[in-house]
Design a protein around this motif. Structure first.
Motif, PDB file in Angstrom:
ATOM      1  N   ALA A  44      39.037  38.965 -37.500  1.00  0.00           N
ATOM      2  CA  ALA A  44      38.910  37.512 -37.533  1.00  0.00           C
ATOM      3  C   ALA A  44      40.127  36.883 -38.205  1.00  0.00           C
ATOM      4  CB  ALA A  44      37.638  37.128 -38.278  1.00  0.00           C
ATOM      5  N   TRP A  45      40.644  37.549 -39.232  1.00  0.00           N
ATOM      6  CA  TRP A  45      41.822  37.018 -39.914  1.00  0.00           C
ATOM      7  C   TRP A  45      43.017  37.010 -38.952  1.00  0.00           C
ATOM      8  CZ3 TRP A  45      46.533  39.408 -41.305  1.00  0.00           C
ATOM      9  CH2 TRP A  45      47.356  38.601 -42.112  1.00  0.00           C
ATOM     10  N   LEU A  46      43.142  38.089 -38.190  1.00  0.00           N
ATOM     11  CA  LEU A  46      44.257  38.167 -37.235  1.00  0.00           C
ATOM     12  C   LEU A  46      44.108  37.117 -36.128  1.00  0.00           C
ATOM     13  CD1 LEU A  46      44.538  42.060 -36.970  1.00  0.00           C
ATOM     14  CD2 LEU A  46      46.238  40.512 -37.961  1.00  0.00           C
ATOM     15  N   LEU A  47      42.864  36.849 -35.724  1.00  0.00           N
ATOM     16  CA  LEU A  47      42.641  35.901 -34.617  1.00  0.00           C
ATOM     17  C   LEU A  47      42.516  34.463 -35.103  1.00  0.00           C
ATOM     18  CD1 LEU A  47      40.227  37.630 -32.082  1.00  0.00           C
ATOM     19  CD2 LEU A  47      42.672  37.211 -31.884  1.00  0.00           C
ATOM     20  N   LYS A  48      42.549  34.266 -36.422  1.00  0.00           N
ATOM     21  CA  LYS A  48      42.246  32.936 -36.948  1.00  0.00           C
ATOM     22  C   LYS A  48      43.051  31.801 -36.316  1.00  0.00           C
ATOM     23  CE  LYS A  48      41.003  30.516 -41.088  1.00  0.00           C
ATOM     24  NZ  LYS A  48      41.135  30.366 -42.521  1.00  0.00           N
ATOM     25  N   PRO A  49      44.380  31.939 -36.189  1.00  0.00           N
ATOM     26  CA  PRO A  49      45.135  30.799 -35.614  1.00  0.00           C
ATOM     27  C   PRO A  49      44.583  30.410 -34.244  1.00  0.00           C
ATOM     28  CG  PRO A  49      46.626  32.561 -36.355  1.00  0.00           C
ATOM     29  CD  PRO A  49      45.237  33.088 -36.510  1.00  0.00           C
ATOM     30  N   MET A  50      44.249  31.417 -33.442  1.00  0.00           N
ATOM     31  CA  MET A  50      43.758  31.159 -32.088  1.00  0.00           C
ATOM     32  C   MET A  50      42.368  30.517 -32.141  1.00  0.00           C
ATOM     33  SD  MET A  50      41.566  32.738 -29.804  1.00  0.00           S
ATOM     34  CE  MET A  50      41.512  34.512 -29.751  1.00  0.00           C
TER      35      MET A  50
END
Lengths: 344, 344
Positions: free
Chosen positions: B264-270
């Motif tokens: 989720a942290w990695l996908l957060k911007p998206m």
């Protein structure tokens, strides 16, 4: 128990239909299948003919055809022949993944309505989106059999829906709600206010009031009824938005480079869970309730698993004797006939 | 340009309203604000009184009150006083985050309709969910001013919507579509078939046909019109499903342990991009179109940014003179009067 199957219906028919039927046959030893379709196409696809018979038909109803005309003209189509078999007692239920309009027309005009039901309702079994109670479902009708409904139609949908919820899904005293434009009991146009009042006054219905378009999947009721117009638009908006969100996530991952790819890989189990939860075909097909026998359709792009699930749902309907209950409830008793005479 | 603001409307009023107004005041040097509300509550919250005047009122219309009765009884409420200021020409537009029904009633009964408009339409400016064209929007009405619409109301909504799209959003020759239960031109109940035929025959409207409930956000049209009943249910289903998907993702991340947290942290911007894209308040409030002045509401839970955006939208409406165009279009010309006489 014998199911009349339209072997030619669906985007990948007859291949996918045959595969789904064979899966279901292996799963349910009490089921037999009559597959209606072009025999020279269908028969070679069957791996094991145990409890599967092919009945040759020469015509096909295509996806774009005008339903009622097609039913009337194409007497030797797989849809008409399979529905006729059900009407004549040669099969107990009808299944198709073909032209929705033609299936509805065949159900209404060939299989026939239960006496006392004015309009059958297309019934979808939809997921309740609560990850803590996986597999919970609710009954939603009329999702599109009627573009115009009368008040009494919606009242009948409520009875049909609660029988299905109780018998087929095993819900005790199912909570019935009305799709409306506000939660409060005074909301709605004249039509929906009147339906609300009549549902609230019906001692047979455990009526829990209105639900709004945004609440469909939240588990506020076991049965949600609506006129066919509103239910159709709301269901499409719900399904469309769920699909759109999944598409946006996929597009976002594609644009987000390595970081997003890694994130998506880590989140994959969760995202697959959500996709499955929101995927209606996990739960079977849409049933045209109010007919003398189960008439069930699944979407044209159904895969063999979805077809197997839908056949499982038909078996549950037959086992539960939900249609006998419907016939009983709507059949005129001497008392009801007296009332009718008084009112007329 | 002066905006009459209901300072008491919304879940976090007057605090949030004052903050949003101060942001808008700093952004738009040509705007002045009259804040209607309990002066001893409102005045102390204002950091800088430049171009902001507080006008004391003694009553408040609460969220649950019956709208028309509240408007008639509470003459010294912030909503009634602000709307009255607009009617009397002391302000150019009315803004509130309060009781929707009361805002609609005040718009209709106090500010008043443009001559020739039978029913105003509540107009939402919604996102087109295409990440390749961020910020694209479309005009959607009637999202809830009327539970019951007549055919001619929907035809008028089409004119109101295209003026808004053209003037305020700058869309050239906006594509107008009708929300219906199928894409083909023969779809719908009698009402929607009739509306379809009349829109198709109107030389003033660039009519592109039907869109379904699942297509709202896909950019198929610049203006989507519908009766108030259907549009309300479809909008709520769309918003509700988008929120539900975000909730399911959050719940899934919570349950998925460290792996999901990292994902989720990695996908957060998206994910934040998607959330923003689907967040209607980025695009301003809902406008009651068909009135003599802009009457605009935002939702009760709006934050100062959403209020600032909505005031920006009001400024655009005033700058664009969209209402003058509406008045002009619907005002009886000698020619139109002749036609009326012939038909009557």
């Amino acid at each position: 128990m014998k199911i009349a199957v339209d072997a030619m219906g669906g985007d990948f028919a007859p291949q996918v239909v045959v595969e789904g039927v064979e899966q279901a046959r292996d799963l349910y030893p009490e089921l037999e299948f009559d597959l209606y379709g072009l025999a020279d196409q269908v028969t070679p696809l069957i791996k094991d003919q145990t409890r599967i018979k092919v009945i040759n038909t020469t015509e096909m109803i295509e996806m774009g055809e005008e339903p009622v005309r097609a039913i009337r003209k194409k007497k030797d189509s797989s849809i008409v022949r399979a529905a006729t078999a059900v009407r004549e007692g040669q099969a107990d239920a009808f299944f198709s993944a073909g032209n929705t309009g033609a299936i509805l027309a065949a159900g209404l005009l060939i299989v026939g309505r239960v006496k006392g039901i004015d309009r059958p309702g297309l019934t979808s079994i939809l997921p309740i989106a609560n990850p803590d109670h996986p597999g919970q479902r609710f009954v939603y009708l009329d999702s599109g059999a009627n573009a115009e409904s009368k008040e009494k139609n919606v009242l009948q949908f409520a009875q049909l829906g609660r029988f299905y919820s109780e018998r087929v899904l095993g819900v005790e005293n199912p909570r019935v709600a009305l799709l409306n434009n506000g939660a409060e009991s005074d909301k709605g146009d004249t039509f929906h206010k009147n339906v609300h009042a009549q549902l609230a006054a019906d001692p047979d219905v455990n009526f829990v009031g209105n639900v709004e378009g945004g609440d469909l999947l939240l588990g506020k009721a076991d049965v949600i009824v609506s006129d066919g117009w509103t239910a159709n638009v709301a269901l499409k908006a719900t399904e469309g938005t769920a699909k759109l969100m999944i598409k946006l996530i996929k597009a976002g991952v594609k644009k987000g480079g390595l970081r997003a790819l890694l994130g998506a890989w880590l989140l994959k189990p969760m995202l697959v869970d959500i996709k499955n939860l929101m995927n209606a075909s996990t739960y079977g097909g849409a049933v045209l309730l109010g007919l003398k026998a189960p008439v069930v359709k699944t979407h044209g792009s159904a895969d063999p698993d979805a077809i197997r699930n839908t056949i499982g749902q038909i078996k549950q309907m037959l086992d539960s004797k939900v249609i006998d209950e419907t016939v009983e409830y709507f059949s005129p008793t001497p008392e009801k006939v007296d009332n009718l005479t008084e009112n007329d």
